[in-house]
Motif scaffolding. Structure first.
Motif, PDB file in Angstrom:
ATOM      1  N   LEU A  61      38.030  47.968  38.456  1.00 41.47           N
ATOM      2  CA  LEU A  61      36.856  47.626  37.650  1.00 41.47           C
ATOM      3  C   LEU A  61      37.054  46.270  36.963  1.00 41.47           C
ATOM      4  O   LEU A  61      36.170  45.412  36.990  1.00 41.47           O
ATOM      5  CB  LEU A  61      36.593  48.718  36.611  1.00 41.47           C
ATOM      6  CG  LEU A  61      35.468  48.452  35.617  1.00 41.47           C
ATOM      7  CD1 LEU A  61      34.122  48.352  36.329  1.00 41.47           C
ATOM      8  CD2 LEU A  61      35.437  49.556  34.568  1.00 41.47           C
ATOM      9  N   ILE A  62      38.226  46.078  36.390  1.00 43.76           N
ATOM     10  CA  ILE A  62      38.532  44.812  35.711  1.00 43.76           C
ATOM     11  C   ILE A  62      38.537  43.666  36.721  1.00 43.76           C
ATOM     12  O   ILE A  62      37.990  42.590  36.449  1.00 43.76           O
ATOM     13  CB  ILE A  62      39.864  44.901  34.953  1.00 43.76           C
ATOM     14  CG1 ILE A  62      39.723  45.881  33.780  1.00 43.76           C
ATOM     15  CG2 ILE A  62      40.323  43.529  34.467  1.00 43.76           C
ATOM     16  CD1 ILE A  62      41.029  46.282  33.142  1.00 43.76           C
ATOM     17  N   ASN A  63      39.133  43.884  37.893  1.00 42.63           N
ATOM     18  CA  ASN A  63      39.146  42.845  38.929  1.00 42.63           C
ATOM     19  C   ASN A  63      37.728  42.440  39.333  1.00 42.63           C
ATOM     20  O   ASN A  63      37.423  41.250  39.450  1.00 42.63           O
ATOM     21  CB  ASN A  63      39.909  43.311  40.168  1.00 42.63           C
ATOM     22  CG  ASN A  63      41.400  43.320  39.969  1.00 42.63           C
ATOM     23  OD1 ASN A  63      41.942  42.587  39.151  1.00 42.63           O
ATOM     24  ND2 ASN A  63      42.082  44.179  40.708  1.00 42.63           N
ATOM     25  N   LEU A  64      36.868  43.429  39.557  1.00 43.19           N
ATOM     26  CA  LEU A  64      35.484  43.145  39.954  1.00 43.19           C
ATOM     27  C   LEU A  64      34.740  42.368  38.877  1.00 43.19           C
ATOM     28  O   LEU A  64      34.032  41.399  39.172  1.00 43.19           O
ATOM     29  CB  LEU A  64      34.738  44.442  40.266  1.00 43.19           C
ATOM     30  CG  LEU A  64      35.167  45.174  41.531  1.00 43.19           C
ATOM     31  CD1 LEU A  64      34.512  46.555  41.596  1.00 43.19           C
ATOM     32  CD2 LEU A  64      34.799  44.361  42.761  1.00 43.19           C
ATOM     33  N   LYS A  65      34.907  42.796  37.634  1.00 39.91           N
ATOM     34  CA  LYS A  65      34.229  42.123  36.524  1.00 39.91           C
ATOM     35  C   LYS A  65      34.758  40.700  36.343  1.00 39.91           C
ATOM     36  O   LYS A  65      33.994  39.775  36.085  1.00 39.91           O
ATOM     37  CB  LYS A  65      34.402  42.915  35.225  1.00 39.91           C
ATOM     38  CG  LYS A  65      33.669  44.235  35.208  1.00 39.91           C
ATOM     39  CD  LYS A  65      32.189  43.983  35.171  1.00 39.91           C
ATOM     40  CE  LYS A  65      31.412  45.247  34.892  1.00 39.91           C
ATOM     41  NZ  LYS A  65      29.992  44.991  34.734  1.00 39.91           N
ATOM     42  N   ALA A  66      36.083  40.529  36.468  1.00 37.47           N
ATOM     43  CA  ALA A  66      36.686  39.202  36.310  1.00 37.47           C
ATOM     44  C   ALA A  66      36.194  38.260  37.410  1.00 37.47           C
ATOM     45  O   ALA A  66      35.858  37.107  37.141  1.00 37.47           O
ATOM     46  CB  ALA A  66      38.208  39.303  36.322  1.00 37.47           C
ATOM     47  N   GLU A  67      36.135  38.761  38.635  1.00 33.66           N
ATOM     48  CA  GLU A  67      35.670  37.923  39.737  1.00 33.66           C
ATOM     49  C   GLU A  67      34.190  37.558  39.555  1.00 33.66           C
ATOM     50  O   GLU A  67      33.788  36.410  39.773  1.00 33.66           O
ATOM     51  CB  GLU A  67      35.859  38.621  41.081  1.00 33.66           C
ATOM     52  CG  GLU A  67      35.442  37.730  42.232  1.00 33.66           C
ATOM     53  CD  GLU A  67      35.566  38.380  43.595  1.00 33.66           C
ATOM     54  OE1 GLU A  67      34.864  37.926  44.505  1.00 33.66           O
ATOM     55  OE2 GLU A  67      36.348  39.335  43.739  1.00 33.66           O
ATOM     56  N   LYS A  68      33.392  38.508  39.131  1.00 33.37           N
ATOM     57  CA  LYS A  68      31.958  38.249  38.917  1.00 33.37           C
ATOM     58  C   LYS A  68      31.755  37.182  37.839  1.00 33.37           C
ATOM     59  O   LYS A  68      30.966  36.255  38.007  1.00 33.37           O
ATOM     60  CB  LYS A  68      31.251  39.547  38.523  1.00 33.37           C
ATOM     61  CG  LYS A  68      29.765  39.404  38.358  1.00 33.37           C
ATOM     62  CD  LYS A  68      29.132  40.748  38.030  1.00 33.37           C
ATOM     63  CE  LYS A  68      27.628  40.598  37.826  1.00 33.37           C
ATOM     64  NZ  LYS A  68      27.008  41.867  37.469  1.00 33.37           N
ATOM     65  N   LEU A  69      32.489  37.324  36.732  1.00 34.79           N
ATOM     66  CA  LEU A  69      32.381  36.342  35.650  1.00 34.79           C
ATOM     67  C   LEU A  69      32.892  34.978  36.105  1.00 34.79           C
ATOM     68  O   LEU A  69      32.264  33.946  35.836  1.00 34.79           O
ATOM     69  CB  LEU A  69      33.155  36.819  34.413  1.00 34.79           C
ATOM     70  CG  LEU A  69      33.142  35.895  33.200  1.00 34.79           C
ATOM     71  CD1 LEU A  69      31.721  35.608  32.731  1.00 34.79           C
ATOM     72  CD2 LEU A  69      33.974  36.508  32.067  1.00 34.79           C
ATOM     73  N   ALA A  70      34.012  34.965  36.805  1.00 36.83           N
ATOM     74  CA  ALA A  70      34.579  33.698  37.289  1.00 36.83           C
ATOM     75  C   ALA A  70      33.606  33.016  38.252  1.00 36.83           C
ATOM     76  O   ALA A  70      33.392  31.799  38.158  1.00 36.83           O
ATOM     77  CB  ALA A  70      35.920  33.954  37.974  1.00 36.83           C
ATOM     78  N   ARG A  71      33.023  33.786  39.144  1.00 31.78           N
ATOM     79  CA  ARG A  71      32.061  33.228  40.108  1.00 31.78           C
ATOM     80  C   ARG A  71      30.878  32.589  39.365  1.00 31.78           C
ATOM     81  O   ARG A  71      30.456  31.478  39.671  1.00 31.78           O
ATOM     82  CB  ARG A  71      31.569  34.321  41.052  1.00 31.78           C
ATOM     83  CG  ARG A  71      30.588  33.844  42.112  1.00 31.78           C
ATOM     84  CD  ARG A  71      30.273  34.930  43.129  1.00 31.78           C
ATOM     85  NE  ARG A  71      31.451  35.457  43.782  1.00 31.78           N
ATOM     86  CZ  ARG A  71      32.119  34.845  44.759  1.00 31.78           C
ATOM     87  NH1 ARG A  71      31.707  33.675  45.192  1.00 31.78           N
ATOM     88  NH2 ARG A  71      33.194  35.388  45.291  1.00 31.78           N
TER      89      ARG A  71
END
Length: 153
Positions: free
Chosen positions: A100-110
């Protein structure tokens, strides 16, 4: 500090691992209390005696559970009366808290990288797709490491 956060996330994922592979539990139409009580061939009167309540009060409990208006404490009481353990919790939709954290971090970074790149394009300074992807990966790692509060917006 980073290691402490990672340890907490790992411990939480371990606790939730027992639920891994289970699909969403669907609540029976009449609720668990009614379904279990009738499955045990127990009358409302009998359950009421165990709870020190009237048959009508048991009926209200069952109605409230079926409509989602019952308290957790009341469900715990009923569980005790039925000699069962009440289980309550949250399970990540996509496997683990870490996922969940990985997905959220990638979405925010993108979002951040693409917005920045758009501004750079306006100034004829845009970067290649490969560089964009590298930047997203690097920024996602940094966001995850820092556990930014903006991760949850």
């Amino acid at each position: 500090m980073r290691n402490k956060k990672k340890l907490l996330i790992d411990q939480l994922d371990q606790k939730l691992a027992v639920f891994k592979g289970t699909e969403m539990v669907l609540v029976p139409q009449k609720g668990w209390v009614n379904t279990i009580r009738t499955g045990l061939n127990m009358t409302m009167y009998q359950l009421g005696n165990k709870l020190k309540l009237t048959k009508g009060a048991v009926q209200k409990i069952e109605e409230r559970e079926a409509t989602g208006q019952i308290t957790i404490n009341k469900l715990k009481e009923v569980g005790e009366a039925l000699e069962m353990k009440f289980v309550y919790g949250f399970v990540p939709k996509d496997g683990t808290i870490d996922n969940l954290i990985n997905l959220k971090a990638e979405k925010l970074a993108r979002k951040i990288v693409l917005r920045t790149n758009q501004n750079m394009k306006l100034e004829d300074q845009g970067i290649s797709s490969a560089k964009i992807n590298d930047s997203i990966v690097d920024l996602a790692r940094e966001i995850k490491r820092e556990m930014r509060k903006s991760l949850w917006e």
